[in-house]
Design a protein around this motif. Structure first.
Motif, PDB file in Angstrom:
ATOM      1  N   PRO A  47       0.823  -1.220   0.000  1.00  0.00           N
ATOM      2  CA  PRO A  47       0.000   0.000   0.000  1.00  0.00           C
ATOM      3  C   PRO A  47       0.854   1.266   0.000  1.00  0.00           C
ATOM      4  N   SER A  48       1.989   1.203   0.701  1.00  0.00           N
ATOM      5  CA  SER A  48       2.895   2.358   0.745  1.00  0.00           C
ATOM      6  C   SER A  48       3.512   2.614  -0.621  1.00  0.00           C
ATOM      7  N   VAL A  49       3.881   1.548  -1.347  1.00  0.00           N
ATOM      8  CA  VAL A  49       4.416   1.697  -2.703  1.00  0.00           C
ATOM      9  C   VAL A  49       3.400   2.408  -3.589  1.00  0.00           C
ATOM     10  N   ILE A  50       2.157   1.920  -3.550  1.00  0.00           N
ATOM     11  CA  ILE A  50       1.107   2.512  -4.388  1.00  0.00           C
ATOM     12  C   ILE A  50       0.895   3.981  -4.039  1.00  0.00           C
ATOM     13  N   SER A  51       0.785   4.277  -2.739  1.00  0.00           N
ATOM     14  CA  SER A  51       0.503   5.651  -2.321  1.00  0.00           C
ATOM     15  C   SER A  51       1.665   6.590  -2.640  1.00  0.00           C
ATOM     16  N   ARG A  52       2.900   6.129  -2.411  1.00  0.00           N
ATOM     17  CA  ARG A  52       4.060   6.986  -2.678  1.00  0.00           C
ATOM     18  C   ARG A  52       4.252   7.205  -4.176  1.00  0.00           C
ATOM     19  N   LEU A  53       4.077   6.152  -4.962  1.00  0.00           N
ATOM     20  CA  LEU A  53       4.209   6.302  -6.415  1.00  0.00           C
ATOM     21  C   LEU A  53       3.156   7.259  -6.958  1.00  0.00           C
ATOM     22  N   CYS A  54       1.948   7.146  -6.448  1.00  0.00           N
ATOM     23  CA  CYS A  54       0.883   8.036  -6.918  1.00  0.00           C
ATOM     24  C   CYS A  54       1.127   9.469  -6.461  1.00  0.00           C
ATOM     25  N   ALA A  55       1.542   9.639  -5.200  1.00  0.00           N
ATOM     26  CA  ALA A  55       1.802  10.983  -4.675  1.00  0.00           C
ATOM     27  C   ALA A  55       2.947  11.650  -5.422  1.00  0.00           C
ATOM     28  N   PHE A  56       4.044  10.916  -5.596  1.00  0.00           N
ATOM     29  CA  PHE A  56       5.171  11.486  -6.335  1.00  0.00           C
ATOM     30  C   PHE A  56       4.816  11.618  -7.815  1.00  0.00           C
ATOM     31  N   GLY A  57       3.965  10.701  -8.295  1.00  0.00           N
ATOM     32  CA  GLY A  57       3.536  10.763  -9.690  1.00  0.00           C
ATOM     33  C   GLY A  57       2.813  12.052 -10.017  1.00  0.00           C
ATOM     34  N   THR A  58       2.041  12.575  -9.045  1.00  0.00           N
ATOM     35  CA  THR A  58       1.357  13.844  -9.294  1.00  0.00           C
ATOM     36  C   THR A  58       2.359  14.987  -9.449  1.00  0.00           C
ATOM     37  N   ILE A  59       3.447  14.933  -8.668  1.00  0.00           N
ATOM     38  CA  ILE A  59       4.488  15.965  -8.771  1.00  0.00           C
ATOM     39  C   ILE A  59       5.203  15.860 -10.115  1.00  0.00           C
ATOM     40  N   VAL A  60       5.534  14.633 -10.509  1.00  0.00           N
ATOM     41  CA  VAL A  60       6.218  14.415 -11.790  1.00  0.00           C
ATOM     42  C   VAL A  60       5.299  14.778 -12.953  1.00  0.00           C
ATOM     43  N   ALA A  61       4.022  14.409 -12.852  1.00  0.00           N
ATOM     44  CA  ALA A  61       3.068  14.751 -13.911  1.00  0.00           C
ATOM     45  C   ALA A  61       2.939  16.267 -14.055  1.00  0.00           C
ATOM     46  N   THR A  62       2.934  16.951 -12.918  1.00  0.00           N
ATOM     47  CA  THR A  62       2.876  18.412 -12.949  1.00  0.00           C
ATOM     48  C   THR A  62       4.118  18.975 -13.623  1.00  0.00           C
ATOM     49  N   GLN A  63       5.288  18.378 -13.346  1.00  0.00           N
ATOM     50  CA  GLN A  63       6.518  18.815 -14.004  1.00  0.00           C
ATOM     51  C   GLN A  63       6.426  18.618 -15.509  1.00  0.00           C
ATOM     52  N   SER A  64       5.800  17.523 -15.915  1.00  0.00           N
ATOM     53  CA  SER A  64       5.633  17.266 -17.337  1.00  0.00           C
ATOM     54  C   SER A  64       4.760  18.340 -17.985  1.00  0.00           C
ATOM     55  N   PHE A  65       3.647  18.728 -17.326  1.00  0.00           N
ATOM     56  CA  PHE A  65       2.787  19.789 -17.849  1.00  0.00           C
ATOM     57  C   PHE A  65       3.550  21.110 -17.915  1.00  0.00           C
ATOM     58  N   VAL A  66       4.303  21.411 -16.859  1.00  0.00           N
ATOM     59  CA  VAL A  66       5.083  22.652 -16.824  1.00  0.00           C
ATOM     60  C   VAL A  66       6.149  22.647 -17.920  1.00  0.00           C
ATOM     61  N   GLY A  67       6.807  21.491 -18.121  1.00  0.00           N
ATOM     62  CA  GLY A  67       7.862  21.380 -19.122  1.00  0.00           C
ATOM     63  C   GLY A  67       7.376  21.619 -20.533  1.00  0.00           C
ATOM     64  N   HIS A  68       6.119  21.283 -20.800  1.00  0.00           N
ATOM     65  CA  HIS A  68       5.566  21.517 -22.129  1.00  0.00           C
ATOM     66  C   HIS A  68       4.993  22.933 -22.283  1.00  0.00           C
ATOM     67  N   ILE A  69       5.001  23.695 -21.185  1.00  0.00           N
ATOM     68  CA  ILE A  69       4.613  25.108 -21.255  1.00  0.00           C
ATOM     69  C   ILE A  69       5.821  25.961 -21.617  1.00  0.00           C
ATOM     70  N   SER A  70       6.959  25.693 -20.928  1.00  0.00           N
ATOM     71  CA  SER A  70       8.155  26.519 -21.140  1.00  0.00           C
ATOM     72  C   SER A  70       9.384  25.803 -20.587  1.00  0.00           C
ATOM     73  N   ASP A  71      10.504  25.870 -21.315  1.00  0.00           N
ATOM     74  CA  ASP A  71      11.742  25.255 -20.849  1.00  0.00           C
ATOM     75  C   ASP A  71      12.297  25.976 -19.621  1.00  0.00           C
ATOM     76  N   VAL A  72      12.140  27.309 -19.591  1.00  0.00           N
ATOM     77  CA  VAL A  72      12.609  28.070 -18.431  1.00  0.00           C
ATOM     78  C   VAL A  72      11.792  27.699 -17.196  1.00  0.00           C
ATOM     79  N   ASP A  73      10.483  27.563 -17.362  1.00  0.00           N
ATOM     80  CA  ASP A  73       9.630  27.180 -16.231  1.00  0.00           C
ATOM     81  C   ASP A  73       9.915  25.744 -15.782  1.00  0.00           C
ATOM     82  N   LEU A  74      10.307  24.885 -16.738  1.00  0.00           N
ATOM     83  CA  LEU A  74      10.700  23.521 -16.370  1.00  0.00           C
ATOM     84  C   LEU A  74      11.903  23.554 -15.438  1.00  0.00           C
ATOM     85  N   ALA A  75      12.901  24.393 -15.795  1.00  0.00           N
ATOM     86  CA  ALA A  75      14.091  24.525 -14.945  1.00  0.00           C
ATOM     87  C   ALA A  75      13.723  25.159 -13.608  1.00  0.00           C
TER      88      ALA A  75
END
Length: 485
Positions: free
Chosen positions: A37-65
């Motif tokens: 359960p901890s694996v699932i919850s941590r992967l999903c929680a961190f996945g939201t942060i990574v997914a957000t980074q992906s959305f930000v990265g496709h907005i602007s390279d400077v904002d990605l950095a």
């Protein structure tokens, strides 16, 4: 006669082998009851942060950095402190559950909320003055400005750590954290369409991505509150109590040693990202390094789950006074983590070149990530072992010793070596990463030695003394403020 003896010996060996397989299987079930359960919850929680980074990265390279800078420096800095301080809850709740003092677990949880909330509020200037801090440490102006703007949007998000981290440790100590896995899976499922709505449909850009991140993250906390307050933890949650304000200083002391131990490990990568920011092409260096670290940390979520399982199993058995069970559990945990590490090591070698395009369309960043894929694979392998050993230390309450190990291995070996290889050779970012690997390698051997040399009979005595110091008789609790069902 000889044939009869040989037959008996053969049967005895088969019986011993069968018993050993059953013991390993039984222990593995106990480990994964906490870890999965901890694996699932941590992967999903961190996945939201990574997914957000992906959305930000496709907005602007400077904002990605800029996002990478905030996530890897500011958020990791704060998360390290809160995760470390919350691990005191993990130690106390795990040992209390093993000793049959379940009524104390709700008190420990409330104490951790008080300590963590105050700590986070004190740390808010890190986000409020993000631009000034990034400029002060020498980051490029465009990246510093972007990072400072994004850091303000992270403030509502980081307050969920106060509750989500501590509640997960409270529930997993009693093997009730499957509810968190379900809620986290729902969070991740909601987060992607929510981000698409705000970023693309409503054209809100960076604010839209950050609002979606905060909303989906607080969904988990609300679900956890409903589960605890709704009466599904009747033995460990007796309602809000003024007893939570008692002995806060002792909790703070244990929390600080826990915080230092975990922070030194989590900040290690942050310092290396900071070093990457001083490279000739800082935008590419930070983005590439951050993408690799995100992949590394994503696998690290599995290792952190095994860390939690190690803490729970060791703490429970120490609370029960069962030394043999502690030692056997450590062996099973280490074997499991090595198998997982080898699997992801191979996986990363095979698909390493394609990782970058999940986060960016920039070929320069993708090529830089490809160059780091071999080093990334070795980091993943090492990071599958050391967290389990750290979990053993947390379960036993030996955070202070591990804090010293982390300080020496990471900051007196890893960071200086990475800086030397990164700036005085042509290796650049690769050199920084090699230094990081060397620090983790030394840490792993040091923790193995400490675990091997630990007198577990003494640890049983210390666990008993610790629980007696914090103990409140269930019939003599201070008046409850709000009773659970």
């Amino acid at each position: 006669m000889d044939d009869g003896i040989e037959t008996q010996l053969l049967r005895y060996e088969e019986e011993v082998e069968g018993n050993m397989k059953r013991r390993i299987w039984d222990e593995s079930k106990k480990v994964w009851r906490v870890a999965l359960p901890s694996v699932i919850s941590r992967l999903c929680a961190f996945g939201t942060i990574v997914a957000t980074q992906s959305f930000v990265g496709h907005i602007s390279d400077v904002d990605l950095a800029g996002y990478a800078l905030v996530q890897t420096l500011s958020v990791r800095f704060v998360n390290g402190i809160l995760l470390g301080m919350s691990s005191a809850t993990e130690t106390l709740c795990g040992q209390a559950y093993g000793a049959g003092q379940s009524h104390m677990m709700g008190i420990y949880l409330q104490r951790s909320w008080i300590v963590d909330f105050i700590s986070l509020t004190v740390l808010l200037p890190i986000f409020i003055f993000g631009t000034q801090i990034f400029k002060l440490i020498g980051e490029e102006e465009s990246i510093a400005n972007s990072g400072g703007y994004i850091s303000l949007w992270f403030i509502p998000f980081v307050y969920n750590f106060v509750f989500s981290l501590t509640i997960q440790m409270y529930l997993q100590a009693q093997s009730k954290n499957m509810i968190i896995a379900w809620i986290s899976a729902l969070q991740f499922a909601i987060h992607i369409p929510l981000s698409m709505l705000f970023v693309y449909k409503l054209n809100m850009g960076i604010p839209g991505a950050m609002i979606a991140l905060s909303m989906s993250s607080w969904l988990v906390v609300i679900g956890e509150f409903i589960y605890i307050f709704g009466g599904w933890c009747p033995h460990s949650w007796k309602g809000f109590s003024i007893a939570a304000f008692k002995d806060l200083l002792s909790v703070v002391k244990l929390s600080i040693s826990s915080g230092v131990m975990v922070c030194l490990e989590l900040w290690y990568n942050a310092v290396l990202v900071l070093l990457a920011g001083y490279m000739a092409d800082a935008e590419v260096a930070i983005s590439a390094f951050s993408i690799c670290l995100n992949v590394n940390v994503w696998e690290f979520m599995i290792s952190l789950s095994l860390l939690g399982a190690a803490c729970v199993r060791v703490a429970n058995e120490l609370g029960r006074g069962n030394v043999k069970a502690v030692k056997f559990s450590i062996k099973v945990l280490l074997g499991t983590s090595v198998v997982i590490g080898v699997f992801f090591f191979v996986l990363c070698l095979v698909f390493g070149k394609n990782l970058a395009y999940l986060f960016t369309d920039d070929d320069k960043v993708a090529n830089a990530v490809s160059d780091l894929s071999l080093l990334l694979s070795f980091s993943i392998l090492l990071n599958s072992i050391s967290p389990v050993l750290s979990g053993v230390a947390i379960g036993a309450g030996m955070q202070g010793v591990v804090a010293i190990v982390n300080l020496v291995c990471f900051y007196l070996i890893g960071v200086p070596l990475g800086a030397l290889l990164g700036y005085l050779t042509a290796l650049e970012v690769k050199g920084i990463w090699i230094g990081m690997i060397c620090g983790v390698l030394v840490q792993t051997f040091a923790l193995l030695y400490i675990t091997w040399r630990t007198n577990w009979d003494d640890q049983v005595k210390k666990a008993s003394e610790r629980l007696n110091r914090f103990y409140l008789n269930p019939n003599e609790h201070p008046k409850q403020i709000t009773n659970g069902k």
